[in-house]
Design a protein around this motif. Structure first.
Motif, PDB file in Angstrom:
ATOM      1  N   PRO A 187       0.818  -1.220   0.000  1.00 46.74           N
ATOM      2  CA  PRO A 187       0.000   0.000   0.000  1.00 46.74           C
ATOM      3  C   PRO A 187       0.849   1.266   0.000  1.00 46.74           C
ATOM      4  N   LEU A 188       0.314   2.284  -0.623  1.00 49.54           N
ATOM      5  CA  LEU A 188       0.935   3.607  -0.615  1.00 49.54           C
ATOM      6  C   LEU A 188       0.730   4.190   0.776  1.00 49.54           C
ATOM      7  N   LEU A 189       1.796   4.541   1.457  1.00 51.80           N
ATOM      8  CA  LEU A 189       1.713   5.064   2.821  1.00 51.80           C
ATOM      9  C   LEU A 189       1.502   6.571   2.790  1.00 51.80           C
TER      10      LEU A 189
ATOM     11  N   GLU B 273       5.844   8.392  -0.780  1.00 50.31           N
ATOM     12  CA  GLU B 273       6.587   7.993  -1.987  1.00 50.31           C
ATOM     13  C   GLU B 273       7.080   9.187  -2.785  1.00 50.31           C
ATOM     14  N   THR B 274       6.230  10.200  -2.895  1.00 50.24           N
ATOM     15  CA  THR B 274       6.590  11.359  -3.713  1.00 50.24           C
ATOM     16  C   THR B 274       7.039  12.552  -2.886  1.00 50.24           C
ATOM     17  N   SER B 275       6.972  12.411  -1.570  1.00 48.78           N
ATOM     18  CA  SER B 275       7.393  13.474  -0.638  1.00 48.78           C
ATOM     19  C   SER B 275       6.660  14.787  -0.899  1.00 48.78           C
TER      20      SER B 275
ATOM     21  N   GLU C  44      -3.628   0.472  -3.597  1.00 43.88           N
ATOM     22  CA  GLU C  44      -4.087   0.392  -2.216  1.00 43.88           C
ATOM     23  C   GLU C  44      -3.391   1.501  -1.439  1.00 43.88           C
ATOM     24  N   VAL C  45      -4.085   2.107  -0.486  1.00 44.83           N
ATOM     25  CA  VAL C  45      -3.478   3.146   0.334  1.00 44.83           C
ATOM     26  C   VAL C  45      -3.631   2.786   1.807  1.00 44.83           C
TER      27      VAL C  45
END
Length: 182
Positions: free
Chosen positions: A7-9, A22-24, A41-42
């Motif tokens: 999942p994307l945190l 991920e992209t700050s 998913e997040v």
């Protein structure tokens, strides 16, 4: 996005701003909805306490879409959900919904797979190019943009006779190739 397996945190700061690890950069609820629509998913966690806030934010996204008139859930379903939360008993509704959506996703995947399997033209080399040319041809013939029913934007130049002739020639060549494949 880097790794679509996990999942994307998203971290929520004390200021309630949401931070994409991920992209700050900071993201909005609409950005998060976009990630989900794209199949990602997040996981949303509170930076200070570490509490998982994902459910709360997903419900907020749904509520905002529903309030804008983008209704997906019928009132009867919403009433049933409220009843299942308010009874205090163990409910089968969450498990039922999870299984139903899993079946829906599987069914959609199978339909798309069968469409490409059963349609021999879809496997033909150059099929994508042919679709693009057909779209351009329809645009030239009807004066509309793909996916729209009205005329193109104001100030758009009509196709020249040379362009139209080239499109007709390409279409004839494609039809000739298709007839040779039969």
């Amino acid at each position: 996005m880097a790794d679509t397996g996990k999942p994307l945190l998203i971290k929520r700061y004390a200021s309630r701003r949401l931070y994409n690890t991920e992209t700050s950069d900071y993201v909005t609820l609409e950005d998060i909805a976009g990630f989900i629509r794209d199949g990602r998913e997040v996981q949303i966690v509170d930076l200070k306490s570490g509490d998982d806030l994902t459910r709360q934010y997903l419900l907020q996204i749904i509520a905002e879409h529903e309030s804008r008139g983008e209704s997906v859930l019928p009132v009867d379903v919403l009433n049933d959900l409220v009843r299942s939360y308010m009874t205090g008993k163990v409910s089968v509704v969450p498990e039922f919904l999870q299984q139903s959506f899993a079946m829906l996703r599987d069914g959609q995947a199978k339909v798309m797979e069968n469409m490409t399997t059963l349609n021999p033209i879809a496997k033909m080399p150059g099929f994508d190019a042919m679709q693009a040319q057909q779209e351009a041809f329809m645009k030239a013939m009807t004066g509309t943009w793909p996916g729209k029913t009205g005329p193109g934007p104001e100030g758009a130049q009509p196709e020249s006779n040379e362009d139209l002739a080239a499109i007709k020639r390409q279409l004839a060549e494609l039809q000739d190739k298709l007839s040779k494949l039969k």
